[in-house]
Design a protein around this motif. Structure first.
Motif, PDB file in Angstrom:
ATOM      1  N   LYS A  43      15.314  -0.571   6.062  1.00 13.22           N
ATOM      2  CA  LYS A  43      14.064  -1.313   5.939  1.00 13.22           C
ATOM      3  C   LYS A  43      13.125  -0.606   4.973  1.00 13.22           C
ATOM      4  N   ASP A  44      12.099  -1.317   4.580  1.00 15.46           N
ATOM      5  CA  ASP A  44      11.115  -0.821   3.622  1.00 15.46           C
ATOM      6  C   ASP A  44      10.569   0.563   3.952  1.00 15.46           C
ATOM      7  N   ASP A  45      10.135   0.722   5.205  1.00 16.60           N
ATOM      8  CA  ASP A  45       9.451   1.970   5.548  1.00 16.60           C
ATOM      9  C   ASP A  45      10.379   3.156   5.356  1.00 16.60           C
ATOM     10  N   ALA A  46      11.659   2.966   5.729  1.00 14.86           N
ATOM     11  CA  ALA A  46      12.618   4.060   5.577  1.00 14.86           C
ATOM     12  C   ALA A  46      12.823   4.370   4.097  1.00 14.86           C
ATOM     13  N   ALA A  47      13.005   3.328   3.289  1.00 13.51           N
ATOM     14  CA  ALA A  47      13.230   3.542   1.854  1.00 13.51           C
ATOM     15  C   ALA A  47      12.042   4.287   1.247  1.00 13.51           C
ATOM     16  N   LEU A  48      10.825   3.873   1.638  1.00 14.22           N
ATOM     17  CA  LEU A  48       9.627   4.516   1.088  1.00 14.22           C
ATOM     18  C   LEU A  48       9.548   5.979   1.500  1.00 14.22           C
ATOM     19  N   ALA A  49       9.820   6.243   2.774  1.00 17.62           N
ATOM     20  CA  ALA A  49       9.727   7.616   3.265  1.00 17.62           C
ATOM     21  C   ALA A  49      10.752   8.503   2.572  1.00 17.62           C
ATOM     22  N   ILE A  50      11.955   7.978   2.396  1.00 18.64           N
ATOM     23  CA  ILE A  50      13.007   8.778   1.754  1.00 18.64           C
ATOM     24  C   ILE A  50      12.601   9.136   0.332  1.00 18.64           C
ATOM     25  N   VAL A  51      12.211   8.133  -0.430  1.00 16.51           N
ATOM     26  CA  VAL A  51      11.890   8.379  -1.838  1.00 16.51           C
ATOM     27  C   VAL A  51      10.687   9.311  -1.955  1.00 16.51           C
ATOM     28  N   LEU A  52       9.661   9.032  -1.152  1.00 21.27           N
ATOM     29  CA  LEU A  52       8.455   9.860  -1.207  1.00 21.27           C
ATOM     30  C   LEU A  52       8.790  11.326  -0.979  1.00 21.27           C
ATOM     31  N   SER A  53       9.534  11.604   0.094  1.00 18.23           N
ATOM     32  CA  SER A  53       9.755  13.001   0.445  1.00 18.23           C
ATOM     33  C   SER A  53      10.726  13.667  -0.517  1.00 18.23           C
ATOM     34  N   SER A  80       0.819  -1.210   0.000  1.00 12.96           N
ATOM     35  CA  SER A  80       0.000   0.000   0.000  1.00 12.96           C
ATOM     36  C   SER A  80       0.852   1.259   0.000  1.00 12.96           C
ATOM     37  N   LEU A  81       1.902   1.262   0.820  1.00 13.58           N
ATOM     38  CA  LEU A  81       2.722   2.467   0.923  1.00 13.58           C
ATOM     39  C   LEU A  81       3.507   2.727  -0.353  1.00 13.58           C
ATOM     40  N   LEU A  82       3.799   1.652  -1.076  1.00 14.68           N
ATOM     41  CA  LEU A  82       4.486   1.854  -2.347  1.00 14.68           C
ATOM     42  C   LEU A  82       3.574   2.626  -3.299  1.00 14.68           C
ATOM     43  N   GLY A  83       2.265   2.350  -3.209  1.00  8.71           N
ATOM     44  CA  GLY A  83       1.305   3.090  -4.015  1.00  8.71           C
ATOM     45  C   GLY A  83       1.336   4.570  -3.673  1.00  8.71           C
ATOM     46  N   ASP A  84       1.436   4.863  -2.385  1.00  8.33           N
ATOM     47  CA  ASP A  84       1.496   6.251  -1.938  1.00  8.33           C
ATOM     48  C   ASP A  84       2.760   6.924  -2.462  1.00  8.33           C
ATOM     49  N   THR A  85       3.884   6.225  -2.301  1.00 11.37           N
ATOM     50  CA  THR A  85       5.159   6.766  -2.780  1.00 11.37           C
ATOM     51  C   THR A  85       5.099   7.016  -4.279  1.00 11.37           C
ATOM     52  N   LEU A  86       4.512   6.062  -4.984  1.00 12.44           N
ATOM     53  CA  LEU A  86       4.373   6.201  -6.431  1.00 12.44           C
ATOM     54  C   LEU A  86       3.605   7.483  -6.775  1.00 12.44           C
ATOM     55  N   GLY A  87       2.496   7.709  -6.084  1.00 15.40           N
ATOM     56  CA  GLY A  87       1.700   8.906  -6.353  1.00 15.40           C
ATOM     57  C   GLY A  87       2.524  10.172  -6.167  1.00 15.40           C
ATOM     58  N   HIS A  88       3.196  10.275  -5.026  1.00 14.52           N
ATOM     59  CA  HIS A  88       3.983  11.476  -4.746  1.00 14.52           C
ATOM     60  C   HIS A  88       5.153  11.622  -5.722  1.00 14.52           C
ATOM     61  N   ALA A  89       5.709  10.477  -6.112  1.00 11.98           N
ATOM     62  CA  ALA A  89       6.900  10.531  -6.967  1.00 11.98           C
ATOM     63  C   ALA A  89       6.575  10.979  -8.385  1.00 11.98           C
ATOM     64  N   THR A  90       5.287  11.088  -8.719  1.00  9.33           N
ATOM     65  CA  THR A  90       4.967  11.557 -10.070  1.00  9.33           C
ATOM     66  C   THR A  90       5.136  13.069 -10.209  1.00  9.33           C
TER      67      THR A  90
END
Lengths: 436, 257
Positions: free
Chosen positions: A101-111, A42-52
């Motif tokens: 870990k996953d959550d850190a990678a997602l947060a970094i990329v998203l922001s 689910s969080l990857l979906g969120d990151t994907l949205g922001h990363a656009t």
């Protein structure tokens, strides 16, 4: 109000386009989101949205400097896709090459991606001519700006999602449930995974116009999460999720016609959340209320059984009239609990109480019911004692008769053991045999 | 001579820079049950996963029936650890078992009623006939383990690689798994289990591989389970248990109280 009815009655062409487009997007998001949720991405979906965002703004700047229309949706969508996929790639890379870990990678990329996008956005806003307005609709979502060609694009995308999910239902199920097994069985897990994420990217891009990059994840995750409360079967869950997604989009668009000041994207998400709330409370399989009723019913059945057994055992071989005090001594229960249960049993017509309420007596039907319960209980007890090795997995106290679970020969064997004890205390015979 | 179901030559596996398996050499004999035994962190599960290509190996050769796994996948079935999946997933026991048939069904085609029947038969073989329609979260741990076994069974493979099938299961499941191992063997199949319980290993399995980062010993249980080998595998900690284990390793030997 007038405009609301115009929307509701689909009076103008534009409204029909917008409603159809939003509904199709919602359905496609619910369907693709089911697998995203089950794959725990689910969080990857969120990151994907922001990363656009950086892709969109970059595409906008490019178009601006080359001198063609910077508002063309396909062009911006291309930029969004490239940067969204790059963002996902960055997550995978960080995960693989570092020990984060996953959550850190997602947060970094998203922001980081979102930050880059915001920086470019403010650069655009300082350009002469106030061009940024065209971009804001992609950030916050504004389906009203959808044109017929945009709607065709949504239709094509949702058809792709529907066909791929329909065709690969079992492959995606296996991928989401047990990846390791899928690999050993020889399924191309990487390609399947890429395809699934490709669908999510497609839905995200399509959703930019409807709910915007910030909220697109909501329509990927909330509908399947809501659907999960209603069914334990994946096919049903996915169809239900598609329905919730589609309906939420329609409700959102309609309510934005009623409340023109509010952004449509947010209203769509809020109506999805409403469905989630309803499912959470009322869901047939795992809703809060259903669980409460099931648990209360079980507690009530146990209580009823305890009281009937207690009365039977007190009356066993003695006076059939049993005093409440004797029952109270039998078990650590409260007087009020016992009194209310006795009242319920009296209503059921299983026992009679004396006028003062200080003693009870089972009547004919109550006696049969109590015998049945006591016999079941004692046979299960013996079974647990004599078959300790296999017993726990077979014991089903809810079964009406032990015969429904264990085979008759075994029950006979248990009854023989009980017969030996019959001298100490009476074993009630199977009431079903007595009864016609 | 036909090739062995599984042969591994100098397999090296490292997680990050820490070696987990060092030059592991082993041969699994056809038609027998083999236990891979060793202390925690000895690389037992790693060995299975590396053999199946689930984790990369630094070097080494892995042959199933004399060929790389890619060519003989349908002959090999894997039973992962029960904890490796989410049992809250919206599928029934029958659905999970049917996953063992997906390859046979093929791309894009749906699971048909005859496949569901085959899945039900596999469930009946592990004693779960009446649980076929249950959502998997409503099964006990042992029953979940048996669902995994049924899935491998439905695949009708010749070599079964099982990761800790006996870990924390109830007695009924233990009996069901044992019966299943025996049946697979009687049908000419080969079974390899990662096993954690030294007390039962000699009783349950024909062959034993003692593993602690490298293969300490392998062969028939009675020959392998010597105090010397166990000390090499487990270190000095096990000295007190030696005699009990040696007793067990002799088939028919009376158990000392």
């Amino acid at each position: 109000m007038d405009s609301f009815w115009r929307v509701l009655l689909l009076q103008d062409h534009n409204t029909r386009v917008v409603l159809a487009g939003a509904c199709l997007f919602g359905a496609a998001a619910g369907l693709a989101g089911t697998f995203l949720l089950l794959r725990k991405r689910s969080l990857l979906g969120d990151t994907l949205g922001h990363a656009t965002l950086p892709g969109i703004t970059f595409a906008f700047l490019m178009a601006e400097s080359f001198g063609f229309s910077p508002r063309s949706f396909p062009w911006l969508a291309l930029g969004a896709t490239i940067s969204g996929v790059t963002g996902m790639g960055a997550v995978l890379m960080i995960r693989k090459l570092s020990r984060l870990k996953d959550d850190a990678a997602l947060a970094i990329v998203l922001s980081v991606f979102f930050g880059a996008g915001i920086a470019m956005l403010s650069a655009i806003q300082q350009l002469p001519g106030g061009q940024a307005a065209g971009l804001e609709r992609l950030i916050y979502g504004n389906p009203a700006s959808m044109t017929a060609s945009d709607a065709w694009f949504v239709l094509a995308a949702s058809l792709i999602v529907a066909v791929v999910c329909g065709c690969l239902l079992k492959e995606f199920t296996l991928l989401c449930f047990d990846e390791a097994y899928a690999i050993t069985a020889g399924w191309p897990v990487r390609s399947l995974d890429a395809l699934l994420m490709g669908l999510v990217v497609l839905v995200t891009i399509v959703g930019l116009q409807t709910v915007g990059i910030l909220l697109v994840v909501a329509l990927l995750v909330i509908p399947p999460a809501a659907a999960r409360f209603w069914s334990d079967e994946l096919r049903t869950v996915s169809l239900f999720a598609a329905a919730v997604g589609g309906i939420s989009a329609v409700v959102g668009v309609l309510s934005s016609a009623l409340l023109p000041g509010l952004p449509t994207g947010a209203l769509i998400v809020l109506s999805a959340a409403l469905f989630f709330g309803i499912s959470f409370l009322l869901g047939k399989k795992r809703g809060l209320l259903m669980r409460y009723f099931v648990e209360r019913e079980a507690a009530r059945r146990l209580q009823r059984e305890h009281v009937l057994r207690a009365i039977f055992e007190c009356a066993e071989g003695a006076d059939p009239v049993v005093s409440i005090d004797a029952l109270l001594a039998k078990r650590p229960w409260k007087k009020s609990q016992l009194a209310s249960e006795v009242g319920l049993l009296a209503d059921e017509g299983l026992l009679t109480t004396d006028p003062g309420g200080s003693s009870v007596q089972l009547n004919g039907r109550g006696d049969i019911e109590a015998r049945r319960l006591v016999r079941n209980h004692r046979l299960w007890e013996i079974y647990l004692l004599t078959h300790a090795d296999v017993a726990p997995s077979r014991v089903d106290r809810d079964a009406d008769l032990i015969e429904h679970v264990l085979d008759p020969r075994l029950v006979q064997e248990l009854e023989d053991i009980l017969d030996d004890k019959a001298r100490e205390r009476l074993v009630p015979s199977n009431p079903e045999k007595v009864q016609p | 001579m036909t090739s062995l179901p599984l042969e591994i030559r100098s397999l090296n596996v490292a997680y990050h820079r820490k070696m987990v398996l060092w030059d592991a050499d082993l041969k699994i004999r056809s038609g027998r049950t083999t236990a891979i035994v060793g202390p925690n962190g000895a690389g037992k599960s790693t060995l299975l996963k590396a053999a199946l290509g689930l984790i990369p190996s630094a070097s080494g050769e892995i042959l199933f029936y004399g060929e790389p796994l890619k060519k003989v996948r349908s002959r090999v079935a894997y039973v992962p650890q029960r904890e490796s999946v989410d049992w809250d997933f919206p599928v029934s026991a029958r659905d999970v078992v049917a996953m063992g048939l997906y390859k046979k069904i093929g791309w894009c085609l749906p699971v048909r009623s005859r496949h569901r029947r085959m899945a039900d038969e596999a469930l009946a073989d592990v004693g779960l006939a009446e649980f076929a329609g249950r959502q998997i979260s409503q099964l006990s741990g042992g029953q979940q383990q048996r669902v995994f076994l049924a899935r491998a069974l439905a695949q009708k493979a010749e070599l079964h690689l099982m990761d800790e099938p006996f870990a924390s299961v109830d007695a009924a499941t233990e009996q069901a798994i044992l019966a299943l191992l025996k049946r697979l063997k009687d049908q000419g199949g080969t079974v390899v289990c990662v096993h954690h319980d030294l007390d039962t290993v000699a009783e349950y399995f024909d062959d034993v591989i003692l593993l602690n980062m490298r293969v300490v010993a392998q062969g028939p249980a009675s020959e392998v389970l010597t105090p010397e080998n166990l000390r090499k595998t487990y270190g000095a900690r096990l000295t007190l248990l030696d005699e009990a284990v040696v007793d067990l390793s002799r088939p028919g030997a009376p158990r000392e109280p």
